[in-house]
Design a protein around this motif. Structure first.
Motif, PDB file in Angstrom:
ATOM      1  N   GLY A  18       0.828  -1.190   0.000  1.00 27.06           N
ATOM      2  CA  GLY A  18       0.000   0.000   0.000  1.00 27.06           C
ATOM      3  C   GLY A  18       0.865   1.242   0.000  1.00 27.06           C
ATOM      4  O   GLY A  18       1.943   1.245   0.588  1.00 27.06           O
ATOM      5  N   PHE A  19       0.412   2.275  -0.678  1.00 25.94           N
ATOM      6  CA  PHE A  19       1.175   3.523  -0.734  1.00 25.94           C
ATOM      7  C   PHE A  19       0.288   4.656  -1.216  1.00 25.94           C
ATOM      8  O   PHE A  19      -0.781   4.434  -1.798  1.00 25.94           O
ATOM      9  N   ALA A  20       0.738   5.880  -0.972  1.00 27.91           N
ATOM     10  CA  ALA A  20       0.026   7.073  -1.429  1.00 27.91           C
ATOM     11  C   ALA A  20       0.600   7.516  -2.765  1.00 27.91           C
ATOM     12  O   ALA A  20       1.812   7.445  -2.990  1.00 27.91           O
ATOM     13  N   LEU A  21      -0.270   7.963  -3.641  1.00 26.43           N
ATOM     14  CA  LEU A  21       0.172   8.485  -4.934  1.00 26.43           C
ATOM     15  C   LEU A  21       0.731   9.888  -4.764  1.00 26.43           C
ATOM     16  O   LEU A  21       0.303  10.624  -3.856  1.00 26.43           O
ATOM     17  N   GLY A  26      -2.631  11.630  -7.874  1.00 26.72           N
ATOM     18  CA  GLY A  26      -3.825  11.508  -7.049  1.00 26.72           C
ATOM     19  C   GLY A  26      -4.931  12.427  -7.529  1.00 26.72           C
ATOM     20  O   GLY A  26      -6.103  12.032  -7.622  1.00 26.72           O
ATOM     21  N   ARG A  27      -4.569  13.647  -7.860  1.00 23.61           N
ATOM     22  CA  ARG A  27      -5.533  14.616  -8.382  1.00 23.61           C
ATOM     23  C   ARG A  27      -6.108  14.135  -9.720  1.00 23.61           C
ATOM     24  O   ARG A  27      -7.306  14.211  -9.958  1.00 23.61           O
ATOM     25  N   ILE A  55      -8.284   1.478  -4.994  1.00 28.49           N
ATOM     26  CA  ILE A  55      -8.165   2.741  -4.269  1.00 28.49           C
ATOM     27  C   ILE A  55      -8.671   2.493  -2.851  1.00 28.49           C
ATOM     28  O   ILE A  55      -9.836   2.178  -2.645  1.00 28.49           O
ATOM     29  N   ALA A  56      -7.757   2.572  -1.900  1.00 33.61           N
ATOM     30  CA  ALA A  56      -8.108   2.334  -0.501  1.00 33.61           C
ATOM     31  C   ALA A  56      -8.744   3.577   0.122  1.00 33.61           C
ATOM     32  O   ALA A  56      -9.716   3.477   0.860  1.00 33.61           O
ATOM     33  N   GLU A  57      -8.190   4.757  -0.175  1.00 30.39           N
ATOM     34  CA  GLU A  57      -8.703   6.030   0.334  1.00 30.39           C
ATOM     35  C   GLU A  57      -8.572   7.065  -0.763  1.00 30.39           C
ATOM     36  O   GLU A  57      -7.544   7.134  -1.425  1.00 30.39           O
ATOM     37  N   ARG A  64      -4.684   6.891  -1.610  1.00 30.48           N
ATOM     38  CA  ARG A  64      -3.897   5.722  -1.213  1.00 30.48           C
ATOM     39  C   ARG A  64      -4.383   4.513  -1.992  1.00 30.48           C
ATOM     40  O   ARG A  64      -5.580   4.317  -2.174  1.00 30.48           O
ATOM     41  N   LEU A  65      -3.412   3.701  -2.447  1.00 32.41           N
ATOM     42  CA  LEU A  65      -3.719   2.492  -3.208  1.00 32.41           C
ATOM     43  C   LEU A  65      -3.286   1.258  -2.436  1.00 32.41           C
ATOM     44  O   LEU A  65      -2.348   1.310  -1.644  1.00 32.41           O
TER      45      LEU A  65
END
Length: 148
Positions: A18-21, A26-27, A55-57, A64-65
């Motif tokens: 898991g990680f944030a784009l 993300g936008r 897409i988790a969040e 976050r993916l």
């Protein structure tokens, strides 16, 4: 039928990761593609093949993916290098886009005595190559070299 967005990421791709784009991706995913929590995304990084993610969040500031499963293994590309004399901006962009789509491993601008362009922004060329690879199902990005 909606298509599943495809993004190039720099993170290692393994099941369960898991990680944030980055903010720009993300936008793009949440605002332009209008995707939200639970929607699928395809990812590739040039080393681990192509993976499905969820897409988790999806918030205003970050997306976050969570990586779920591999869809295609990584394969090699031919050692094909494109050397070209830069021309006017729009045509240079077109050259980089098509070279990426055709599978060039490296793109090398070369200034010649009769070159029209005086400079080349390799950061812009790298962005164009990334976008072309995302759209054409390519599993890696070509190397973009400084002009010689």
């Amino acid at each position: 039928m909606a298509t599943i967005p495809r993004l190039f990421v720099t993170e290692a791709l393994t099941a369960g990761a898991g990680f944030a784009l980055p903010p720009d991706q993300g936008r793009y995913l949440s605002t332009v593609m209008r995707r939200g929590a639970g929607d699928a995304v395809r990812l590739f990084n040039g080393a681990d093949g192509e993976w499905m993610a969820e897409i988790a969040e999806a918030g205003k500031k970050s997306v976050r993916l969570r990586v779920t499963e591999q869809t295609r293994p990584q394969r090699g590309v031919p050692d094909l290098h494109l050397l070209f004399a830069p021309v006017k901006k729009a045509r240079t962009d077109f050259i980089v886009e098509k070279a990426t789509e055709l599978g060039a491993a490296a793109i090398r601008p070369v200034f010649t005595e009769r070159s029209i362009a005086e400079r080349v922004r390799t950061d812009r060329l790298a962005l164009l190559a990334r976008e072309a690879a995302e759209q054409t199902e390519r599993l890696d990005l070509p190397g973009i070299f400084e002009p010689e």
